[in-house]
Design a protein around this motif. Structure first.
Motif, short mmCIF file in Angstrom:
data_model
loop_
_atom_site.label_atom_id
_atom_site.label_comp_id
_atom_site.label_asym_id
_atom_site.label_seq_id
_atom_site.Cartn_x
_atom_site.Cartn_y
_atom_site.Cartn_z
N ARG A 30 29.29 5.79 16.75
CA ARG A 30 27.95 5.36 16.43
C ARG A 30 27.82 5.09 14.93
NH1 ARG A 30 23.16 4.04 19.44
NH2 ARG A 30 21.79 3.90 17.67
N ARG A 83 34.98 14.57 23.03
CA ARG A 83 33.93 13.57 22.82
C ARG A 83 33.21 13.27 24.12
NH1 ARG A 83 35.06 7.75 20.05
NH2 ARG A 83 35.90 7.22 22.10
N GLY A 142 29.82 10.64 21.60
CA GLY A 142 30.29 10.15 20.30
C GLY A 142 29.22 10.03 19.22
N HIS A 143 28.05 10.64 19.45
CA HIS A 143 26.95 10.46 18.48
C HIS A 143 26.93 11.47 17.35
CE1 HIS A 143 25.56 7.36 21.05
NE2 HIS A 143 24.30 7.36 20.67
N ASP A 144 27.90 12.36 17.30
CA ASP A 144 27.91 13.37 16.24
C ASP A 144 27.71 12.70 14.87
OD1 ASP A 144 28.94 16.44 15.91
OD2 ASP A 144 29.47 15.22 14.17
N SER A 154 33.59 14.63 16.77
CA SER A 154 34.15 14.50 18.11
C SER A 154 35.36 13.55 18.15
CB SER A 154 33.08 14.00 19.09
OG SER A 154 32.44 12.85 18.59
N VAL A 202 15.58 11.16 22.29
CA VAL A 202 14.90 9.86 22.33
C VAL A 202 15.89 8.71 22.53
CG1 VAL A 202 13.60 8.26 20.87
CG2 VAL A 202 12.91 10.67 21.00
N CYS A 203 17.05 8.81 21.95
CA CYS A 203 18.01 7.70 21.99
C CYS A 203 18.80 7.77 23.30
CB CYS A 203 18.94 7.81 20.80
SG CYS A 203 20.36 6.75 20.88
N ILE A 206 22.80 8.88 23.66
CA ILE A 206 23.32 10.21 23.31
C ILE A 206 24.07 10.78 24.51
CG2 ILE A 206 22.68 12.58 22.64
CD1 ILE A 206 19.99 11.54 21.73
N GLY A 207 25.20 11.42 24.27
CA GLY A 207 25.95 12.03 25.36
C GLY A 207 25.36 13.38 25.76
N HIS A 218 24.87 16.76 23.23
CA HIS A 218 23.43 16.97 23.10
C HIS A 218 23.02 18.34 23.64
CE1 HIS A 218 19.35 15.58 22.49
NE2 HIS A 218 19.02 15.70 23.76
N GLY A 242 32.11 22.06 20.73
CA GLY A 242 33.44 22.17 20.14
C GLY A 242 33.92 23.56 19.80
N GLY A 294 34.88 25.83 24.32
CA GLY A 294 35.61 25.27 25.45
C GLY A 294 35.07 23.86 25.68
N ARG A 332 23.91 17.26 12.62
CA ARG A 332 25.00 17.90 11.90
C ARG A 332 25.16 17.36 10.47
NH1 ARG A 332 28.75 20.90 14.11
NH2 ARG A 332 29.00 19.76 16.08
P1 FDA Z 1 29.74 13.87 20.47
O1 FDA Z 1 30.52 13.40 21.67
O2 FDA Z 1 29.95 13.17 19.21
O3 FDA Z 1 29.82 15.41 20.37
C1 FDA Z 1 29.08 16.18 19.44
C2 FDA Z 1 29.77 17.53 19.22
O4 FDA Z 1 29.85 18.25 20.46
C3 FDA Z 1 31.21 17.43 18.73
O5 FDA Z 1 31.52 18.56 17.94
C4 FDA Z 1 32.00 17.46 20.01
O6 FDA Z 1 33.33 17.88 19.85
C5 FDA Z 1 31.20 18.43 20.84
N1 FDA Z 1 31.27 18.13 22.29
C6 FDA Z 1 31.06 16.94 22.86
N2 FDA Z 1 31.17 17.04 24.19
C7 FDA Z 1 31.46 18.33 24.47
C8 FDA Z 1 31.70 19.04 25.67
N3 FDA Z 1 31.67 18.42 26.85
N4 FDA Z 1 31.98 20.36 25.60
C9 FDA Z 1 32.02 20.98 24.41
N5 FDA Z 1 31.81 20.35 23.23
C10 FDA Z 1 31.52 19.04 23.26
N6 FDA Z 1 19.28 14.92 18.93
C11 FDA Z 1 18.15 15.45 19.47
O7 FDA Z 1 18.11 16.65 19.73
N7 FDA Z 1 17.09 14.66 19.75
C12 FDA Z 1 17.11 13.32 19.51
O8 FDA Z 1 16.14 12.62 19.79
C13 FDA Z 1 18.28 12.75 18.94
N8 FDA Z 1 18.37 11.41 18.66
C14 FDA Z 1 19.55 10.87 18.17
C15 FDA Z 1 19.66 9.50 17.95
C16 FDA Z 1 20.85 8.94 17.47
C17 FDA Z 1 20.93 7.46 17.25
C18 FDA Z 1 21.94 9.78 17.19
C19 FDA Z 1 23.22 9.20 16.65
C20 FDA Z 1 21.84 11.15 17.40
C21 FDA Z 1 20.65 11.70 17.89
N9 FDA Z 1 20.53 13.07 18.13
C22 FDA Z 1 19.37 13.59 18.67
C23 FDA Z 1 21.63 13.97 17.82
C24 FDA Z 1 22.47 14.26 19.05
O9 FDA Z 1 21.81 15.20 19.87
C25 FDA Z 1 23.82 14.88 18.64
O10 FDA Z 1 24.51 13.99 17.83
C26 FDA Z 1 24.66 15.25 19.87
O11 FDA Z 1 25.60 16.21 19.52
C27 FDA Z 1 25.32 14.05 20.46
O12 FDA Z 1 26.00 14.33 21.63
P2 FDA Z 1 27.24 13.37 22.02
O13 FDA Z 1 27.82 13.89 23.27
O14 FDA Z 1 26.81 11.97 21.95
O15 FDA Z 1 28.17 13.63 20.77
#
Ligand code: FDA
Length: 499
Positions: free
Chosen positions: A41, A82, A85-87, A92, A149-150, A153-154, A158, A210, A213, A438
């Motif tokens: 992202r 990952r 991927g929104h970290d 991630s 909101v977005c 987000i994974g 999240h 992260g 587990g 973060r």
């Molecule tokens: P990513 O895959 O990047 O993982 C984030 C972290 O979690 C990393 O350390 C990763 O290793 C770990 N991880 C991922 N999957 C895992 C799994 N299955 N088990 C264990 N660890 C795991 N937040 C919020 O609360 N409210 C909001 O409205 C928003 N809005 C928002 C908008 C935009 C554009 C972005 C880029 C981000 C947000 N966020 C947010 C922040 C968002 O909640 C935060 O970035 C989350 O960690 C994203 O989750 P992903 O799975 O996408 O991230």
């Protein structure tokens, strides 16, 4: 940097015994770069200088995830997990320090199974929150879920960090609605809630991704929403009274009926009040005219729609998109960002807002988003989940600097200066922060004798979780992963207690 140790070769051979070659991508694979980029992202961490993984395991089932853990432990290769991927710091899929690591990409594990009668769902970590919203509403337009909101987000990251959004005042954070989960632990076992025990189940619901587990899937309680909800957006410039409105909003928004969430985006000398009301315009108008007449809201501002449409509207500002737009995972690599966060417990004075607003002038100025707490999110005790910013919190501030193309020096200078200026107005000792926003500037782990030191973790950890929750997270980590296999620059350190 090239990564080519003997351990790396052994790791890859070990993996190829369990993971089909088309799901095991090394830098030599034609699709390596496109798969690596697929959910990135923030292009800040997609540069030639960024540490690249040894390989990507594009997991298609749980056994691929288990194989990654078992082979990684056997051959001393760490994993970055990952989901979406929104970290904000790219943890991630990149390592800040030079080390060999592999990415376990869960984007292919994204099934959502809704049980309409029970109003629950099992959702895989690789699903996006948009996919969860869509599946819930498709099963029943009155079913929904409180999360961010977005839409891209994974779920995995999240939920690991809490999950704040437009329905948290009514229904709490995402993690307040998690009922069960399955996780691959540091021994490669798959554990559900019963098998993992309540400490670990507590830790994974907000203790940051992260560390504990790899969570494969989550069982959530879906929430009921009305068939029609009302959204509105009202913008005020400083000349139109933005400063008075924001000053009042601070104590008003957390005390409004739980059904009404008004968040504020401050940018370019304007305050944009973005709102969601879980009810009709007719019900909302008297609330707004009696409680917040300064906004001057009228019937013309009301936009009644389904809850699903409101997600798209609040995220993009446009109406009339089909619900299927929530399934679009395409991310653009054009905007670079740097984010930071704060919490406010005591309203900032009008005089102080007069000093804050001029920061939002000029080409490098970023924006802030103020997200009101109060309601259900603040009724839950600080220790019930790792997310400690509950009772007494008025709102969260997200600071965002953004730029395009190379550089970003002016924008990062802006955010650093603004964050330091804001220190006088926000929570102190420690200055609190939200783990899902973060920020590596607030501290990074030091590894001492092969494991992350507790003291280095406390520096950032007590800001995200509070002292008591951070200690409980570290003790849980010490029981589940004393060797600190799952670690990154801000993972919870193991605190091993001697009896
Ligand atoms: P990513 O895959 O990047 O993982 C984030 C972290 O979690 C990393 O350390 C990763 O290793 C770990 N991880 C991922 N999957 C895992 C799994 N299955 N088990 C264990 N660890 C795991 N937040 C919020 O609360 N409210 C909001 O409205 C928003 N809005 C928002 C908008 C935009 C554009 C972005 C880029 C981000 C947000 N966020 C947010 C922040 C968002 O909640 C935060 O970035 C989350 O960690 C994203 O989750 P992903 O799975 O996408 O991230």
């Amino acid at each position: 940097p090239a990564l080519s140790s003997a351990a790396a070769g052994d790791f890859l051979r070990c993996l190829s015994a369990s993971v089909p070659s088309q799901l095991l991508l090394t830098p030599a694979s034609p699709s390596f770069t496109s798969v690596l980029a697929s959910s990135i992202r923030n292009p800040r961490f997609f540069t030639p200088g960024t540490m690249r993984p040894l390989c990507i395991v594009a997991a298609a089932n749980a056994s691929h995830v288990q194989a990654a853990v078992l082979c990684g432990r056997r051959h001393g290769v760490r994993l970055r997990v990952r989901s979406g991927g929104h970290d904000y710091e790219g943890l991630s899929y990149r390592s800040v320090r030079p080390e060999e690591f592999a990415v376990v990409d869960l984007a292919g594990l994204r099934f959502v199974r809704v049980d309409r009668a029970a109003a629950t769902a099992w959702v895989d970590s690789g699903a996006t929150v948009g996919e969860l919203y869509y599946a819930a509403a498709r099963a029943d337009p009155q079913l929904a879920f409180p999360a961010g909101v977005c839409p891209t987000i994974g779920v995995g990251g999240h939920f690991s960090g809490g999950g704040i959004g437009m329905m948290m005042r009514k229904h709490g954070l995402s993690v307040d609605n998690v009922l069960d989960a399955t996780l691959v632990d540091a021994s490669g076992r798959i554990l559900d809630r019963k098998a993992m025990g309540e400490d670990l189940f507590w830790a994974i619901r907000g203790g940051g991704g992260g560390s504990f587990g790899i969570v494969l899937s989550w069982k959530v309680r879906l929430v009921r929403v009305p068939l029609r909800v009302t959204a509105f957006t009202i913008q005020k410039t400083v000349a139109q009274g933005a400063i008075d409105a924001v000053t009042k909003w601070q104590t008003l928004a957390p005390a409004l009926p739980d059904e009404l969430t008004i968040r504020v985006v401050i940018q370019n000398q304007q305050a944009r009040f973005q709102s969601l009301y879980l009810g009709t315009c007719d019900q909302l108008l008297p609330v707004m005219s009696s409680r917040f007449p300064e906004l001057g809201m009228t019937r013309a501002d009301c936009r009644e729609m389904t809850w699903l449409q409101s997600v798209l509207y609040i995220n993009s500002g446009s109406t009339g998109q089909p619900g299927e737009a929530l399934l679009n995972r395409t991310t653009s690599l054009s905007t670079f960002t740097k984010n930071k966060s704060d919490y406010v417990k005591q309203a900032i004075t009008r005089e102080s807002w007069q000093k804050i607003f001029p920061w939002f002038n000029g080409p490098s100025a970023g924006l802030i988003i103020l997200e009101p707490h109060g309601g259900q999110v603040s009724r839950i005790a600080d220790g019930d989940t790792p997310y400690p910013h509950r009772s007494g919190v008025l709102y969260n501030i997200q600071h965002i600097a953004f730029w395009s193309g190379d550089g970003g020096t002016a924008a990062t200078t802006w955010i650093n200066g603004f964050y330091s200026f804001m220190g006088q107005f926000v929570t102190k000792n420690p200055r609190a922060a939200y783990v899902n926003y973060r920020d590596l500037d607030i501290g990074q782990n030091a590894v001492v004798g092969g494991v992350t030191s507790y003291d280095s973790g406390r520096v950032w950890g007590e800001r995200y979780f509070g002292a008591a929750n951070f200690k409980r997270l570290a003790i849980t980590k010490g029981k589940m992963d004393p060797g600190d296999y799952f670690r990154n620059e801000q993972s919870v350190p193991p605190l091993v207690q001697t009896p």
